[in-house]
Motif scaffolding. Structure first.
Motif: not given
Length: 416
Positions: A72-75, A231-234, A380-385
């Motif tokens: 997941r290189d997009d994360l 984590t979800e975004q990280v 960091l995972d909770a940041l919008p972007d």
């Protein structure tokens, strides 16, 4: 927040201390780190990692990366790094009298004398298999009776060329006795001193806190993140590097391979308050027992540091700011050394007697680092972007506001 929800305020549980001891005890001198990475950490990672996490191995060194979102290189990718390599001594030559002359690497010669060590030697009859020789001691002068007056008074020190390993060899053909063991120039030698609890509460001491402690912290952060549901975004890369002690080469390769967006190095730091003879250097008064340390300066990202410091304040985790100048001195430099665009910083814990057989630490500082990094990853995972957070928010000193004199009264929160 109650003390029961603040593990950094409580003694380290004995099973956790035993894991720390096993990681630090693994014989992993520079270039032979597999005992720690594959022998202890890999099975530990596998004991709790979710099925979708992946352990990555490398060809040129024995480092490993536990990847929470493989592919997941997009994360937003966060690399947390401890280094498994230990400074070591090496066989230089074998004397006719059975003395094994050794190189001292990054040790002060005078801290070695009289200590028990283990020599690791490849079996000449079965390449790839190693044997260990215990019971030898590091020596230089023999008895005080053979030293000159300047050495007796302390005016003259010990040169690294004087250091040898004594295996108590005696009798005929002393050199041949050593050679019959298969000992060869280049063989690694490390201290034989596992950590143990210290006299003062919540302290411990032994060899190679540098940097089995960073590996222990990295592994414990991985466990806590797994237990919290990931984590979800990280995408977190829990990294155990090699070759740090000879130039941060292992982490440089890993950063180049994995191309993280953020690096948090985890390594030991100095207790400058307790360090003898440095009072006139006016060092930042880092102190064992006052919490984890965070690097300020060099390539340390102000944005990343801000998140760590804010998180520590919100969670009431004790923290100390460390001034690092042009180089963090840790694997925090891996990104710039690998020419990778990433934010980075270094987290540590003050210890005493670094690069000796009696390195000393404080368990609550280590626990503070574990939970500060864990909460930082979650922040960091909770940041919008997370990507845009760092691209768009570089500090602008041209927008700094003017500050006027604030008086002499002490703020009520100064001692808190």
């Amino acid at each position: 927040m109650s003390d029961t929800s603040k593990p950094w305020n409580s003694p380290m549980p004995e099973p956790q201390f035993d894991l720390m001891r096993r990681i630090l005890s693994a014989p992993s001198p520079v270039g032979l780190e597999g005992a720690m990475t594959y022998g202890v950490l890999k099975p530990h990672f596998e004991s709790f990692a979710p099925a979708e996490w992946k352990l990555q191995q490398f060809m040129g060194h024995a480092g490993v990366v536990l990847d929470t979102h493989p592919g997941r290189d997009d994360l937003f990718k966060v690399m947390i790094i401890g280094h498994a390599d230990k400074i070591r001594m090496q066989v230089r030559s074998i004397g006719d009298d059975g003395k094994i002359w050794i190189n001292t690497d990054a040790f002060l010669p005078n801290v070695l004398i009289g200590h028990e060590v283990t020599l690791f030697s490849e079996d000449p009859g079965a390449q790839g298999s190693y044997r260990r020789i215990d019971g030898g001691t590091v020596e230089a002068l023999g008895a005080i009776h053979f030293s000159d007056p300047a050495q007796r008074s302390g005016e003259k020190g010990i040169k690294k060329e004087q250091i040898y390993l004594d295996l108590q060899i005696h009798g005929e053909n002393k050199k041949q006795q050593v050679e019959n063991l298969g000992v060869r120039p280049g063989d690694s030698i490390i201290f034989n001193r596992p950590i143990r609890h210290g006299f003062s509460p919540d302290t411990f001491y032994g060899a190679y806190l540098d940097n089995g402690l960073g590996c222990f912290v990295t592994a414990e952060v991985a466990r806590l993140i797994a237990e919290a549901g990931g984590t979800e975004q990280v995408r977190v890369l829990f990294t155990i590097a090699s070759y740090e002690e000879i130039g941060r080469f292992g982490s440089r390769v890993m950063a180049g391979e994995m191309r993280p967006d953020a690096i948090i190095a985890v390594d030991v730091n100095h207790d400058y308050v307790a360090a003898p003879g440095i009072g006139d250097r006016r060092m930042q008064p880092l102190e064992m027992g006052k919490g984890f340390t965070m690097s300020v300066g060099a390539i340390a990202s102000e944005q990343l540091n801000r998140i760590i410091e804010t998180t520590a304040r919100v969670q009431d985790i004790p923290m100390q700011r460390d001034i690092v100048g042009p180089d963090t001195g840790t694997d925090g430099m891996a990104g710039v050394l690998a020419a990778v665009d990433c934010v980075a910083t270094s987290i540590g814990f003050p210890i005493r007697n670094m690069h000796t057989i009696s390195e000393t630490g404080y368990t609550k500082d280590v626990l503070a680092a574990i939970h500060a990094i864990t909460h930082t990853v979650q922040a960091l995972d909770a940041l919008p972007d997370p990507h845009r957070e760092f691209r768009d928010n570089h500090p602008r000193l041209d927008q700094a506001g003017a500050l006027e004199h604030q008086g002499s009264e002490k703020p009520e929160t100064a001692d808190k």
